[in-house]
Design a protein around this motif. Structure first.
Motif, PDB file in Angstrom:
ATOM      1  N   GLU A 241      -0.584  22.425  23.129  1.00 56.49           N
ATOM      2  CA  GLU A 241      -0.312  21.352  22.173  1.00 56.49           C
ATOM      3  C   GLU A 241       0.868  20.573  22.737  1.00 56.49           C
ATOM      4  O   GLU A 241       1.821  21.164  23.245  1.00 56.49           O
ATOM      5  N   LYS A 392     -15.006  15.161  22.523  1.00 62.34           N
ATOM      6  CA  LYS A 392     -15.312  15.333  21.105  1.00 62.34           C
ATOM      7  C   LYS A 392     -15.763  14.016  20.482  1.00 62.34           C
ATOM      8  O   LYS A 392     -16.709  13.976  19.689  1.00 62.34           O
ATOM      9  N   LYS A 393     -15.048  12.973  20.890  1.00 67.80           N
ATOM     10  CA  LYS A 393     -15.380  11.652  20.347  1.00 67.80           C
ATOM     11  C   LYS A 393     -16.797  11.260  20.789  1.00 67.80           C
ATOM     12  O   LYS A 393     -17.611  10.796  19.984  1.00 67.80           O
ATOM     13  N   LYS A 503     -16.479  33.313  19.692  1.00 66.79           N
ATOM     14  CA  LYS A 503     -17.453  32.254  19.959  1.00 66.79           C
ATOM     15  C   LYS A 503     -18.127  32.438  21.314  1.00 66.79           C
ATOM     16  O   LYS A 503     -19.318  32.176  21.476  1.00 66.79           O
TER      17      LYS A 503
ATOM     18  N   ASP B  59     -10.216   9.670  12.746  1.00 68.16           N
ATOM     19  CA  ASP B  59     -10.892  10.955  12.860  1.00 68.16           C
ATOM     20  C   ASP B  59     -10.743  11.807  11.608  1.00 68.16           C
ATOM     21  O   ASP B  59     -11.553  12.686  11.343  1.00 68.16           O
ATOM     22  N   ALA B  91     -16.278  24.107  15.431  1.00 69.62           N
ATOM     23  CA  ALA B  91     -14.978  23.581  15.041  1.00 69.62           C
ATOM     24  C   ALA B  91     -13.868  24.237  15.848  1.00 69.62           C
ATOM     25  O   ALA B  91     -13.841  25.425  16.047  1.00 69.62           O
ATOM     26  N   GLU B  92     -12.969  23.416  16.340  1.00 71.01           N
ATOM     27  CA  GLU B  92     -11.827  23.907  17.101  1.00 71.01           C
ATOM     28  C   GLU B  92     -10.608  23.815  16.208  1.00 71.01           C
ATOM     29  O   GLU B  92     -10.688  23.452  15.044  1.00 71.01           O
ATOM     30  N   LYS B  93      -9.487  24.126  16.773  1.00 75.59           N
ATOM     31  CA  LYS B  93      -8.240  23.943  16.033  1.00 75.59           C
ATOM     32  C   LYS B  93      -8.042  22.461  15.734  1.00 75.59           C
ATOM     33  O   LYS B  93      -8.617  21.623  16.391  1.00 75.59           O
ATOM     34  N   GLU B  96     -10.058  18.806  12.510  1.00 76.53           N
ATOM     35  CA  GLU B  96     -11.486  18.974  12.280  1.00 76.53           C
ATOM     36  C   GLU B  96     -11.878  20.455  12.264  1.00 76.53           C
ATOM     37  O   GLU B  96     -13.018  20.806  12.483  1.00 76.53           O
TER      38      GLU B  96
END
Lengths: 626, 135
Positions: A241, A392-393, A503, B59, B91-93, B96
């Protein structure tokens, strides 16, 4: 680990010599006394005239004393924290004792004419090496006094003369007084010169070792700093992050530079303003000043043009946009550098000290290294986040219209807009199916893309594979029976856990199981086995009696968008990405996958995955351990 | 006329589709195409149910609106059915992250993935309205 300079300090420091030589001296004394005793008696049997009884008594006395010294040494060295002072006293006692004994021997072997007089030189050298320079000269003085005393006592016949063993070169026995005086002066200057040479040499060695010590101390300090920098970069490279990364950078920078505060300010898109993106050790008020207009801040303007800036004593008001705040914050000196990758500057990295003139030229060099590495880490993360965002977009943009079209088709198919005849229904259903495949391709591409970008193994944790397979069983059993496929599950329990995230395992299992069902005609079987291959390796096997894979196509099985010819004929649905995802997951988990297949007979996939080593076998009745 | 349902989604085709589905059961349907328009429609008249998309002008436009409503005493009781084309499994962190969408602190009542199955949507709407006592 001990620091280098400490090791050097221990090795070079002369006190170590003193401590080590204490025992060496005792041993040497045993040898010398023994040798002297033997030599004395050999001389006696060769008819030499020396007083063998007195000498023997003297040597025995020395031996007795040496035993005492040995005891003292043992007690000294048994102490947990031996004091150097005690060793110094011990050395003084030994050297003084030796000197007295030597003078006795000299007297007994002919007084000042004894050839043994020359041995006093050794005491000077020994004292010079082991003890302080002053002590060396004191011993030199004592030797001279002793020799002079011997001369006086001998000349005045107070001491009975002893037979001269061999004629000494220093003081031949038949000399007139003026000659003796001249010889004594020569002897004295030789003794003093020896003391002088030994002490001078030793002082110069000491000075050199001191500077060596200083250099190694500096080296160690920079080594420590570089190690800290390495740790810092390692830590920030792991951040996924943006905010975590820059917070980690400011926190570490303040710690490594040993300062009160640190900040990272970033330029906005217009390159007009700097905003605090992360601070460490600065007050909320200071941070709240927030935006810095670079046109009003000559310092920041200078930094953003690429130069560094240090200020040793903050006093002039015109440097800062908010001078009062800088003073109120207790900042006495600061150093700022641009954050840049190649020629692109995107921010300012500052450290603040509450001590005036805290930053020197070395600090600038070191901090600019830190700033460059931090900038690269920031840029790398930005790129990675951009890629993820883009993926993602893109996936969302692609999926939205598909979803809308599917929803509208459902509207028609389910008769919300009037009746649909059978031909229309069939065509619309085919449309619906093809769209579903398109949706799957997009999902798989996104999965694969995200997997390839983010290599975040830190989020791996011990995963209970049995639990995951159980939930898949519930999902796939109905589908299998719908297709007329008989499905069996054999699961050993317990099994080692796997370091992964759920996952990944879910993708791996689901793709292999759904493939097997998809490509097995009605009446066939799919056998799923999950068991322990070894104590710390699990085996996941999916065997079907399906259409199989042509031998020539097996090598291409795990490449993108590949679908075997017979698979295309058998089923329209399939993205050609399922096995790519499987391979990706297996590679990530450092496992292996193999396939055996015969066209028309069936296929068997065997996947071996390493268990979480330190966890070993665990019953899965405790799922909340992590 | 049945319950008043507000659809907020920037995809006009989807809005139309949902409208047709809902109107087949005589629900009153209003539509808005982003969070801001949606909020204006809500303040104009409080609907019985909101069908809300996640990604609109930003978003997280849908979530932003949902949180805004949950923090407002006048609006926190309006049930929200959230729609997204981002499959829940993937779904990720981040904003969303839908994994815990129905858990505590989440501002939505129910979550559905696109594409919309008309029958499922109608069932869901009916269930929510019944649970909330709005029919």
């Amino acid at each position: 680990m001990k620091q280098g300079y400490q090791l050097i300090k221990e090795q070079l420091f002369f006190r170590k010599e003193l401590v080590e030589r204490a025992y060496w001296l005792i041993n040497l004394r045993w040898v010398v006394t023994g040798a002297a005793l033997v030599a004395g008696w050999i001389g006696h049997f060769l008819d030499l005239k020396h007083p063998i009884v007195s000498l023997t008594i003297l040597f025995l006395f020395v031996a007795l004393n040496n035993a005492a010294f040995s005891l003292i040494w043992r007690r000294l060295s048994a102490r947990e924290h031996p004091e150097v002072r005690h060793y110094a006293i011990f050395a003084h006692v030994q050297i003084t004792f030796d000197l007295l004994v030597l003078f006795c021997v000299i007297y007994l072997t002919g007084g000042i004419s004894s050839p043994l007089l020359i041995f006093v030189i050794f005491h000077i050298i020994l004292a010079g090496i082991l003890l302080a320079p002053a002590s060396c000269f004191i011993y030199a003085g004592l030797i001279l006094l002793g020799t002079a005393g011997l001369i006086v006592l001998q000349e005045s016949s107070i001491l009975p003369p002893q037979p001269v063993l061999f004629q000494s070169l220093l003081f031949p026995s038949t000399q007139s007084l003026p000659n003796v005086l001249a010889l004594y002066l020569t002897f004295a200057s030789a003794i003093l010169l020896t003391a002088f040479l030994v002490t001078t040499l030793k002082s110069s060695l000491r000075a050199k070792s001191r500077s060596l010590l200083a250099v190694s101390k500096e080296l160690d300090a920079s080594n420590t700093k570089l190690t800290a920098l390495y740790e810092m970069i390692k830590e920030i490279e792991l951040c996924n992050e943006f905010q975590d990364l820059i917070d980690s950078a400011t926190r570490n920078a303040a710690r490594i530079m040993g300062v009160k505060g640190c900040s990272i300010k970033l330029l906005d898109d217009q390159r007009k303003r700097l905003t605090f993106a992360s601070t460490h050790g600065l007050s909320e008020d200071y941070k709240a000043k927030g935006v810095i207009d670079i046109d009003k801040s000559p310092i920041n303007l200078k930094i953003l043009k690429g130069s560094f800036f240090t200020i040793g004593k903050i006093q002039k008001d015109d440097y800062f946009q908010y001078p009062e705040d800088v003073r109120k914050e207790g900042i006495a000196s600061m150093m700022c550098l641009p954050l840049r990758v190649e020629k692109m500057i995107f921010g300012v990295f500052c450290v603040y000290s509450d001590i005036e003139h805290f930053f020197g030229p070395d600090d600038v060099k070191f901090f600019s290294l830190m700033a460059d590495l931090t900038a690269i880490a920031i840029e790398n993360l930005k790129r990675e986040l951009n890629k993820i965002w883009f993926l993602k977009k893109a996936a969302h943009q692609l999926r939205s219209p598909i979803g809308a079209v599917q929803s509208m088709l459902d509207l028609i198919l389910k008769g919300y807009q009037g009746d649909v005849d059978d031909h229309q229904r069939e065509t619309l259903t085919r449309c619906r199916k093809r769209l579903a495949v398109l949706g799957d391709v997009i999902n798989d591409l996104l999965k694969l893309g995200l997997k390839r970008i983010s290599t975040d193994e830190r989020e791996y944790h011990p995963v209970d594979v049995i639990e995951i397979l159980k939930s898949l069983e519930d999902l796939y059993r109905p589908r299998a029976s719908e297709n007329g496929v008989d499905m069996t599950f054999r699961v050993d329990d317990p099994l080692p856990r796997i370091m992964a995230d759920e996952k990944m395992i879910d993708d791996l299992f689901a793709n292999l199981v759904s493939n097997a069902i998809k490509y097995t005609p009605s009446g066939g079987t799919v056998a799923v086995t999950l068991c322990a291959e070894t104590a710390n390796r699990i085996r996941f096997e999916v065997a079907d009696t399906g259409i199989g894979i042509p031998e020539s196509e097996i090598p291409r099985l795990f490449s993108e968008f590949f679908r075997a010819e017979n698979a295309k004929v058998f089923s329209e649905e399939g993205t050609g990405l399922g096995l790519v995802i499987v391979k990706e997951v297996v590679d990530r988990l450092k496992g292996t996958i193999s396939v055996e297949s015969r066209e028309g007979e069936g296929t068997r996939f065997v996947c071996l995955l390493p268990g979480a080593k330190d966890l070993g076998m665990r019953p899965r009745t405790t799922p909340d351990e992590r | 006329m049945g319950a008043d349902i507000l659809i907020i989604d920037d995809d006009r085709d989807l809005v139309n589709t949902i409208r047709i589905i809902l109107e087949s059961r005589d629900y009153g349907v209003r539509a808005a195409h982003n969070g801001e328009e949606g909020y204006a429609a809500i303040t104009e008249k409080i609907p019985d149910l909101i069908i809300l998309d996640v990604m609109m002008s930003t978003d997280t436009d849908g979530f932003d609106l949902a949180y805004k409503l949950k923090n407002s005493p006048h609006h926190r009781d309006i049930p929200i059915l959230m729609l997204s084309s981002f499959p829940q499994k993937m779904a990720e962190k981040g904003p969303e992250s839908f994994q815990h969408i129905l858990g505590e602190g989440w501002p939505v009542t129910e979550f559905h993935e696109k594409p919309i199955d008309p029958d499922e949507l109608l069932d869901a709407v009916e269930d929510i309205l019944r649970d909330e006592g709005r029919t």
